[in-house]
Structure formats: structure tokens, C-alpha cells
Design a protein around this motif. Sequence first.
Motif, PDB file in Angstrom:
ATOM      1  N   LYS A   6       0.826  -1.196   0.000  1.00 48.58           N
ATOM      2  CA  LYS A   6       0.000   0.000   0.000  1.00 48.58           C
ATOM      3  C   LYS A   6       0.868   1.256   0.000  1.00 48.58           C
ATOM      4  O   LYS A   6       0.642   2.214  -0.733  1.00 48.58           O
ATOM      5  CB  LYS A   6      -0.895  -0.042   1.239  1.00 48.58           C
ATOM      6  N   ARG A   7       1.869   1.186   0.829  1.00 50.27           N
ATOM      7  CA  ARG A   7       2.734   2.367   0.946  1.00 50.27           C
ATOM      8  C   ARG A   7       3.499   2.622  -0.351  1.00 50.27           C
ATOM      9  O   ARG A   7       3.707   3.756  -0.771  1.00 50.27           O
ATOM     10  CB  ARG A   7       3.698   2.180   2.105  1.00 50.27           C
ATOM     11  N   LYS A  10       1.367   4.315  -2.747  1.00 52.02           N
ATOM     12  CA  LYS A  10       1.222   5.712  -2.400  1.00 52.02           C
ATOM     13  C   LYS A  10       2.430   6.514  -2.873  1.00 52.02           C
ATOM     14  O   LYS A  10       2.314   7.640  -3.333  1.00 52.02           O
ATOM     15  CB  LYS A  10       1.057   5.864  -0.891  1.00 52.02           C
ATOM     16  N   THR A  13       2.183   7.406  -6.456  1.00 51.99           N
ATOM     17  CA  THR A  13       1.334   8.552  -6.763  1.00 51.99           C
ATOM     18  C   THR A  13       2.012   9.851  -6.380  1.00 51.99           C
ATOM     19  O   THR A  13       1.868  10.858  -7.066  1.00 51.99           O
ATOM     20  CB  THR A  13      -0.018   8.438  -6.043  1.00 51.99           C
ATOM     21  N   ILE A  14       2.796   9.824  -5.300  1.00 48.71           N
ATOM     22  CA  ILE A  14       3.453  11.074  -4.907  1.00 48.71           C
ATOM     23  C   ILE A  14       4.500  11.475  -5.957  1.00 48.71           C
ATOM     24  O   ILE A  14       4.688  12.655  -6.258  1.00 48.71           O
ATOM     25  CB  ILE A  14       4.063  10.980  -3.498  1.00 48.71           C
ATOM     26  N   MET A  17       2.842  13.257  -8.667  1.00 44.87           N
ATOM     27  CA  MET A  17       2.501  14.611  -8.282  1.00 44.87           C
ATOM     28  C   MET A  17       3.708  15.534  -8.429  1.00 44.87           C
ATOM     29  O   MET A  17       3.596  16.656  -8.912  1.00 44.87           O
ATOM     30  CB  MET A  17       2.002  14.596  -6.838  1.00 44.87           C
ATOM     31  N   GLN A 107       7.709  17.843  -0.206  1.00 47.23           N
ATOM     32  CA  GLN A 107       7.302  16.518  -0.688  1.00 47.23           C
ATOM     33  C   GLN A 107       8.497  15.573  -0.802  1.00 47.23           C
ATOM     34  O   GLN A 107       8.372  14.372  -0.560  1.00 47.23           O
ATOM     35  CB  GLN A 107       6.575  16.670  -2.032  1.00 47.23           C
ATOM     36  N   GLY A 110       8.935  14.378   2.501  1.00 48.87           N
ATOM     37  CA  GLY A 110       7.931  13.355   2.779  1.00 48.87           C
ATOM     38  C   GLY A 110       8.287  12.040   2.132  1.00 48.87           C
ATOM     39  O   GLY A 110       8.108  10.961   2.736  1.00 48.87           O
ATOM     40  N   LEU A 111       8.813  12.108   0.918  1.00 46.00           N
ATOM     41  CA  LEU A 111       9.176  10.875   0.207  1.00 46.00           C
ATOM     42  C   LEU A 111      10.339  10.176   0.921  1.00 46.00           C
ATOM     43  O   LEU A 111      10.333   8.949   1.053  1.00 46.00           O
ATOM     44  CB  LEU A 111       9.554  11.223  -1.243  1.00 46.00           C
ATOM     45  N   THR A 112      11.281  10.961   1.374  1.00 47.46           N
ATOM     46  CA  THR A 112      12.391  10.396   2.144  1.00 47.46           C
ATOM     47  C   THR A 112      11.872   9.687   3.379  1.00 47.46           C
ATOM     48  O   THR A 112      12.291   8.584   3.725  1.00 47.46           O
ATOM     49  CB  THR A 112      13.360  11.521   2.586  1.00 47.46           C
ATOM     50  N   ASN A 113      10.930  10.363   3.990  1.00 48.26           N
ATOM     51  CA  ASN A 113      10.297   9.798   5.185  1.00 48.26           C
ATOM     52  C   ASN A 113       9.659   8.458   4.863  1.00 48.26           C
ATOM     53  O   ASN A 113       9.812   7.483   5.599  1.00 48.26           O
ATOM     54  CB  ASN A 113       9.264  10.803   5.693  1.00 48.26           C
ATOM     55  N   ASN A 114       8.987   8.431   3.735  1.00 47.42           N
ATOM     56  CA  ASN A 114       8.306   7.192   3.339  1.00 47.42           C
ATOM     57  C   ASN A 114       9.313   6.107   2.942  1.00 47.42           C
ATOM     58  O   ASN A 114       9.117   4.922   3.260  1.00 47.42           O
ATOM     59  CB  ASN A 114       7.335   7.460   2.180  1.00 47.42           C
TER      60      ASN A 114
ATOM     61  N   TRP B 169       6.564  14.489  10.927  1.00 48.57           N
ATOM     62  CA  TRP B 169       6.847  13.229  10.261  1.00 48.57           C
ATOM     63  C   TRP B 169       7.907  12.527  11.084  1.00 48.57           C
ATOM     64  O   TRP B 169       8.464  13.126  12.007  1.00 48.57           O
ATOM     65  CB  TRP B 169       7.343  13.495   8.834  1.00 48.57           C
ATOM     66  N   ASN B 171      10.768  12.115  10.280  1.00 47.09           N
ATOM     67  CA  ASN B 171      12.068  12.773  10.138  1.00 47.09           C
ATOM     68  C   ASN B 171      11.980  14.281  10.269  1.00 47.09           C
ATOM     69  O   ASN B 171      12.968  14.972  10.128  1.00 47.09           O
ATOM     70  CB  ASN B 171      12.667  12.408   8.775  1.00 47.09           C
ATOM     71  N   PHE B 195      -0.034  11.746   1.533  1.00 47.74           N
ATOM     72  CA  PHE B 195       0.697  10.483   1.358  1.00 47.74           C
ATOM     73  C   PHE B 195       1.889  10.329   2.287  1.00 47.74           C
ATOM     74  O   PHE B 195       2.733   9.474   2.081  1.00 47.74           O
ATOM     75  CB  PHE B 195       1.145  10.313  -0.113  1.00 47.74           C
ATOM     76  N   VAL B 196       2.029  11.185   3.253  1.00 50.22           N
ATOM     77  CA  VAL B 196       3.081  10.996   4.235  1.00 50.22           C
ATOM     78  C   VAL B 196       2.408  10.884   5.594  1.00 50.22           C
ATOM     79  O   VAL B 196       1.542  11.697   5.929  1.00 50.22           O
ATOM     80  CB  VAL B 196       4.075  12.180   4.240  1.00 50.22           C
ATOM     81  N   PRO B 255      -2.507  13.752  -7.015  1.00 46.22           N
ATOM     82  CA  PRO B 255      -3.252  12.700  -7.705  1.00 46.22           C
ATOM     83  C   PRO B 255      -4.501  12.244  -6.972  1.00 46.22           C
ATOM     84  O   PRO B 255      -5.037  11.187  -7.280  1.00 46.22           O
ATOM     85  CB  PRO B 255      -2.211  11.572  -7.740  1.00 46.22           C
TER      86      PRO B 255
END
Lengths: 174, 912
Positions: A6-7, A10, A13-14, A17, A107, A110-114, B169, B171, B195-196, B255
Motif C-alpha cells: 500500500k505504501r 502511495k 502517486t506522490i 505529483m 514533498q 515526505g518521500l524520504t520519510n516514506n 513526520w 524525520n 501520502f506521508v 493525484p
Amino acid sequence: MAVLGKRVRKKMTITKMIMVDNQINDGGKEPFGEPDFNPSPQPFPGLPLPTLSTVAWLDLSDPERLQQNFGAFSNLPEYLAAVKRQQTDLNPEASELHRLLDTSSVQCLGLTNNLKAVMASLGILPGPVIPAEPPGMEDAFIMKFTGYLICHLYRDWVKRCQKDMALLAAKYPA
Amino acid sequence: MFSKRRWLVQVVYTLLFTTFGDSLVQMCGHIYPESPVILPIGSSFTAFCVLYDTCPYYDKVHANQIFWKTKNVIVPKEQYHIINQTVSSITFNDTSTLISPLTCNILVEGNIEQNIYGIQIQLGYPPEKPENVSCIVIQLEKKKIVKRCTWEPGRNTYLKTNYTLKSAWSNTNFPDCIPEDVNNSCTSFDDVTFFVRLYVWVEAKNYLGEVNSSHIAFFPEDYVKPLPPRNLFLNSREFPTVLRLSWENQFNEPPLKLKYKIRYRSADSTNWAEVPPEDTESERTSFTIQDLHPFTKYIFQISCAVSGMSRYWSDWSKEVIGFTAEDKPSKGPAVWRKITTHSSESWTLELNWKMNPSEVNGIILMYEVTVSRRPPFSLPIEVTHLNTTETKLILNVKNGMYEAKVTAYNKAGKSPTTVLLIPATNSKAPVKNIIAFPKDDKLWVNWTAPKDPVIKYIIEWYEECDSLNCSTDWQQEPGTKQGTFLKGDIKPFKCYKITVYPLYANGQGEERSTQTYLQQDVPANGPTVRTKKVGKSEVLLEWKPLSFEEQNGFIKFYTISYKTVTGNETVVRVNSSESEYPLSALSKDTLYIVQMAAYTEKGGKSGPAFTFTTKKFANGEIEAIVVPVCLAVLLSILLGVLFCFSKRDFIKKHIWPNVPDPSKSVIAQWSPQTPSKHFNSKEHIYPEGSFTDVSVVEIDADDKKSFSETDLKPFDMLKKEKNASEGHSSGIGGSSCMSSPRQSVSDSDEGEPAQNTSSTVQYSTVVPNGYRDQIPAVQVFPRSESTQPLLDSEERPEDQQVLGSDSSTPRRHYFKQNGNWNDVAAEGSNLEKLTQISPINEEDAAGLQASQTWHSGPETDEQGAALAGVFRPSPEGPTVQLEAMGANTGTDDEVSKSYLPQTVRQGGYMPQ
């Protein structure tokens, strides 16, 4: 693994974006808007080129793939923040561009976080990241060109990440 | 004087000190800890009051002179502790009772309180851990998305407490969100990154403590509440059942995708219908809704949410209104008839039809109506055919079977044709078990279908009313139904009569009816009771049933309450079907108050009170008393009368004694010197009347009945006696006696000589002086010489009654005596036949009879010539009563003929 899948989706999709945002950044004044303006990408410290041969890309292990993404996206906020500083100086009126640079920076964070969360869920400890060396205030053209290169790298890394995540998602279905 | 002045100075000084002490005046001590002191409620607390060594205002004081006050209340000494001569402490084990400010005081000269120092104390609680932290991402404007988190702060701390919403978050930490004016929510206006995973918690902090809520983690895209779509538009595109709804999305955060909810309703409905959510799961800007109703005004609304895990939907959009296009009527009109029978041959047929509004699908332009006759076709088949916009048709037709066809037209086309078969009689099977009752504020009718298949049912109903024009309504239901709501304006408290007709393919079934109320109430009025019949101890009450307008429900029963003015009330419950009721066991001649109430299931209502008084006597009771009394009276009168009749002679003797007429005295004959010519014809009588000794009494057989035994006995005795005494009694003496036979008997019993003597004396007395007290007789004596009757009026009834037939005869004789004596025989001698009585007869008759009797002498006994001349001397005077006489013709004639010689004989008797 379901959570991971799921992650990963996600994340895909990010990245899409981010690409949308990047397109705006691509537009600019001469020579950047010229059709034949196509300088070759250049790496920055901590921000390598994402492009790899298919064989080399396929040879990468999941941890390596994730680590490369993690490193690039960890440093991108700093580079984007530097671009925004430069743009604030060069184009103080371009508030939408400034906002997009801010958003893209967040973002990437955020992506790094993910990515970190995905690595943690796969039991991968993030390795050390080469520290960024963001550009300072320089000649206007240099600043514009640097900004262009950084945004280009940003877009390429988003594309690369998208591919990597799709591969991971296929490996770890929801 | 001096000391008073000093005291005043002291007061002013103290006031100055307390007012401006901090700034202007030097302090004499202080309290530790200093203000502000903030304490947890319920904790323990110790304060110290430290006196300065030097105080310019009063002499040195010791710490044990210190007393503590909380606000205006002195704290008990037990809580003090003298540490040294300049320090006094106070301890509160439970600060919940501590009231700010806490002051340290002393008493100075003059017993005046002097404040040394004071501190403000604030009590409160440390913050509790905020609970139930939740966040929502709200779209405020097209480009403005905020994050709002709420939590429960816990109990009031009574202290200034800061709440901070923290987010991060794994981080990165984001800037804090600090609520304004509230302690349970905070809105962050920073951009929201989707998404985060975001961590959120609340930090609560005050002087007494700091606490963090649990951390919550969420993906913001799952908590988005977007703005609803705007600029909605509906387009019918001329399709009767389709509308296309289009809109503009306000949430545009790729999105992220949107999903939708679309709801709609017709303008006359309040119930929304919703488009199936699976049809609107993808992001779009328009949607086509199908299966709508033609020619209907629809209202649409739309809402959206972020696709995926979103748990919030936007508010509903503004409403948009659209119309579907017209379509041809989906069904034919419902048709029903009302038949008024005028004679066995003719009908007034009223056809009614109506479209179900949900089947009209447009505006009805006209109805096409055809009425035709069904076999046998003795008459033209088609009765009428017309196009009309009316919804009824009245026809005068012959009794028979008809078929009515009605078709509705609108702009889009024509409806199916409805056919109603109107048979001469409703002879088919009816529905069963019809029952109606209120349900959901409407009236529901239920029935059991007949065995044969029913095409449709007609349900007809009207509000029961007392007038004749109760308007009827009806509706049509498909044959598959066995129950329906009445579609009409059904009012509460009104009785409805509901009739169900099953319509078969080949005719109609008999109707079946029921009655019901939508809602019942107590009656509007009570029944007016009155008496129909009032008796002595019972009364029959009657009342008029309540009208339908008054009933307001089914009358379940009546109650009749009655009482006397002072007595207890008696209540009787009466069946609602009754209209009269007898009350019994009432007291007679008593005023009663009676009142009646009618009850529905909701309660009762009393009518006006009615008063009545029971009778003193029962019917017939008076008659039962009066009639026997009257009868008894009548009977006694009758008996009395009979008695009188039977004793009439006795009564007469006592009441109306016969008075001898002095004029008839024959005294003239007594003296030989008086020539008989002076008396003329009357002389004949007087001698007769004067002879007293009645020798013979003949009782005619016819008259026997008028004599009682007692009467007859003396008679017989008299007869014997007279016969016996005839030889020695003088005629005058007998005459003077004028007594009844009985008296004569008694006289004779007592002594005959006396009788004779007395007779003689009497007579001699009578003539000159009048007879005893009968003076008038004496007075009129001269008149009697003229032969006019005496005591006319007195004697007449007696003549009539007693003399009967023969009284006139002597008169005639008398007159004939003067005239033609021979006529007597020719006249008819039967005395009984003579009815005409003149007053004079009496006197004449007396003489005549006497003479007759006398004359007939002893020999008349055998002849039967009767003369009931009874001479009874009454106390008032002599009375001559001729009770009965019977004389045969022979005797009569003999007497008449010998009348004159009798007189002569009388005269000749004298020598006797």
C-alpha cells in the motif's frame, strides 16, 4: 507485506505529483524555453545522476535501489531550497514558482520519510548519505542554470523512483 | 480626651498604611513565599511571616502576636508555629479550603488590627492528558486546505493552561499550532502534504504540570473533507425519464481523485433517492440519471469525497432544479360510476374518472369517453361518444348493462383505454373481512380477496354526516392488492364509511362496507336526556342519539347519573344501542337530577342535566281510591233511595202529613139546623171527609207491592177491629179520628171509649177553632167554602204520587155530581186510568173516597173495591194519605150513583 504494498503505491502517486509540479518548473525564459536547449545533466554532491543502463538497474538489489533513492531524496530538499533562495532573488514576483519549490521540497522530505519507512519495514537500515553542497548566490545565469540542472535532476529522480517503486510493488503485492 | 485623639490618629495612620503601604510606606515584615503562589488543590502548604526588626510605626512585636487570616477569616492558632521571635509559620494540610488572600496581622494598641503583609494564592490542578485527538483536513477554499485537530482537554484546571498541537513526520517536526481562545481544537493553515504519515499530539502545560496526549498517526488524504462541487446544472434533453447533471469540482489536488454521491427528489416529495454509489465512484463532472418520472420537477444535490480511504464527505451542494419532459399517460384513467335508480326502468348514470397524478406524465388535454350498451341490443349500441376536459359525465339511460371507455390525452400521446363494465346488478362475489383502521396517520383498508380473479378494486368512502349530501370519494386499486391507504383528505374525529367493490372481467361484485375513524376523541356534546314517562317510583328516560358531528368516535356506552338534591349519585352504564332506559326504585314525589354522558374510547362527555319529580301517586292509584269511594257513595245513595221508597209512607207521614181541609169539614152536617144546601155540592164531600172511621180497606193486588208487611198487618187488624167496632162507634168519632189504622188500633187498644169521646170532642173543637195548630186551615176556612183548593203546592206531589189513578175520579164525580152523573159510567170507571190530577182533587177525593169506602160499606170487602185511605193523625195534625186505591168499575159506579143518597145517608147516619 500488505502494508508495504500500500505504501509503495502511495509513493508512486506522490512521484506523479512531483512530476506535475516539475513541469511548471521546466518552463522558463530564454534560453531555457528554446527547443534546442538541451544541456546534459550534471550530478551534484549527494545528488548523483539517476540514469542507469537497464542491465545495471536490474542488477541492483532492493536495498541498493532504496538506498540510492533515499540518498537522492534526502538531499533534494536542500538543493531545492537553494534554488528557491536563488529564484527569490532572481524572480521575486514568481510566487507560484516559489510555492512550488517549497512544496516540492516538503514533498521530497515526505518521500524520504516514506522511503525510510519502507526500508524499515523491509529490515533495511538506511546507510550514510553523502552530504549536499547546495549552491550559494552567484552570477544570475549560473544561478538560473544551476536551478535548471537541479530541477532536471529532481524530475529524473522522481521518474527513477517511480520505476523502482513499481518494481518493489510488483515484488510485494498488497 | 487625649486618648481619643490618639486613637483617631492611629486609625488614619493605619488606613494610610494599608492603602499605600507598598509604595509609600516602609514595610514591617513579609510573607514567604511571595505572590503569586500557585498551589494544587488539596495539597499542603506552609507560609512564613517574617517581622522586621525595626518598624517605624509601632513598638517591637513578637512573632507570637501574629495572627493569620484567609480573606477575612482568622485561621485557628493550632495551625500556627512560632519559629523564633520574628517568624511565625502557618500550615494548611488541605489547600482546597484556602481562600486568597492570606494575610499576616498583628494587634496594635487600641486593639486595632494591623496588617503586616499578604499574598495572593491561586489554586488549581495540573492539566490532564488530552484524550481523543482527531484531525480532519478541511478544504476551506479552492486552494486552501487546512488541518484541524480536536481533543478533549479533561477537567478544568482553574489555571492558565496552554495547549499546543504538535505534528511531525518521522524525520521532520512541523511548527506548533497554538489554539486561539479555545482549549480543545486547533487549525493549522500550513499546506497539507498528502501520502506521508503525519504524527499529531497535544501538549498541555500549566504552572502545576505538563502532559502530552498520545500520538496519533494518519495519512492526511484519508481525512479530507473537500468542498462540494458547484455550478450544478440539469438538462432534460427532451427525454421524459432522463436528466443530465453536470457540475464543477472544487477540490483539485492530484493525484487525489474524487468520488460522488448524487441524491434527488421530486418537488412534492421529501424523500431523497440516491444514485447507487458504485456508479459515481470515479472523478467526473457530469452524470446522467435515468428512470425518472416524466413531467416532474426534480431537485438534485451532489456531494464528493476523496477516493480511497476517505472517511469524510463534503457537505451537500446547493440544490439544482430540473424538469423531465412530458410523456404519454402511462395508464388509463380510473373510472367509476354512481347509479341513481329512478324507476325499475331508468337510471341516472354518473361516470367519474380521474388520473393518478403519478401516471398523468404531463398535462391532460382531453378525455375521450364512449358509453355503449352491451347485449341484448334492443336499442342503439352506442349511447354517447365525446371528447371532454371534464372528469365526469351524467347520463339518463335505461336500466341495463353498459360499457364505458375512457382514454386520456396529453401532449405526448394518449393513454391506454380504460373499460368499465356496468352491469345491471352487482351479483358477483364480494370481498370478505373488510376492515379499516388508522395506520401512520392515514386510514388503511384491508380485505380478503374473493376466490375469482379480480381485475381491480374500487374503494369508495365518504364521511358519515347527518345531511344527505355526504360527498363521496373513491379510488382504484389493482386486483392484486388486498389493502390500501385511502388517498384523500381524511379528517380526524370523523366517521368514514368505506366500501370495497371487486371488479371482475365480466361484472362487479357486491359491495362490502365498514366504518372507522382516523382518530377518535371525546364526544363534542353529551346526550340530552329527558323523561318519557314519570311514575311514582320509576321513570322512563329517553334521549336522542348523538349526531355524527357530535360523536367524534364510536360511542361505546352511555352512563346515566341521577341523584336527588341531597342524595348520593347513582351511575348506571347503558349500552350504546339503547335510546331509552327505565330507572326504578325511586322515591315518590322527589326531585331528581339526571345527567347522561356518552363515552368513546377516548372518554366521555356529559350532556345537560335534566330534573324531574316523581309522582306522588302511581298511575291508577287515585282512580283505585276514588272509584270505589264514588261507587260506595252511589251505592249508599241508591240504598238510601230504595230505603226511602220502601219507607215512603212512613217518611211522608213524618214530613208531609196530610192536613185535613177545614173547608171540607162536615160539621154542617153535625148540626141539623144547618141546611145542606149551604154547602151545595161540597157538602157531599165534607161528610165523606168527615167520617173517620174507615171500615173497609181493599188492597188491590197491583198495589200490594207498595205495601210492606208491617203496613199490611195493621191493616188487617184495623179491618177486623173496625168491623168489630162498627156497631158501636159513632160516625163522627171515626171521622174525627182521622188516624191511621195503626193509631186506631192503638187507640182501640188503649180504650175505645176514649176514642169515641175524643173524636167527638175533637170535632167539636176543630170546627170553630181550627184543627190543632193548623190555624191557616181555620183562616182559610171561609175560602174553602168557595171550594178552592188549599195548600195547593203542598199537596200536589202527594196527589201525584199517591193518588195515582183514582184521585181525579172523585172530582169528576164531584163535578158530575153537580152535573150529569150518568157520565161517570160512560167515562170509564177505572180509576187507575185517570192520570190528570188537579189540586182540587185531593180534597174532593178525600171526601169522595171516604164516602165511597164508607158507602160501600162492609159489603165492598168482597167486591174488591179498594180504597186505601189511611188516615193517620200525625203530630202536626191529621194527614190524609191515600196510598193506594183500587176500585172496580162496578163499585165506582155504584158509589157514584149512590153519591147523593150517601150524603143523605150520611145525614141519615147522624142518628147513629
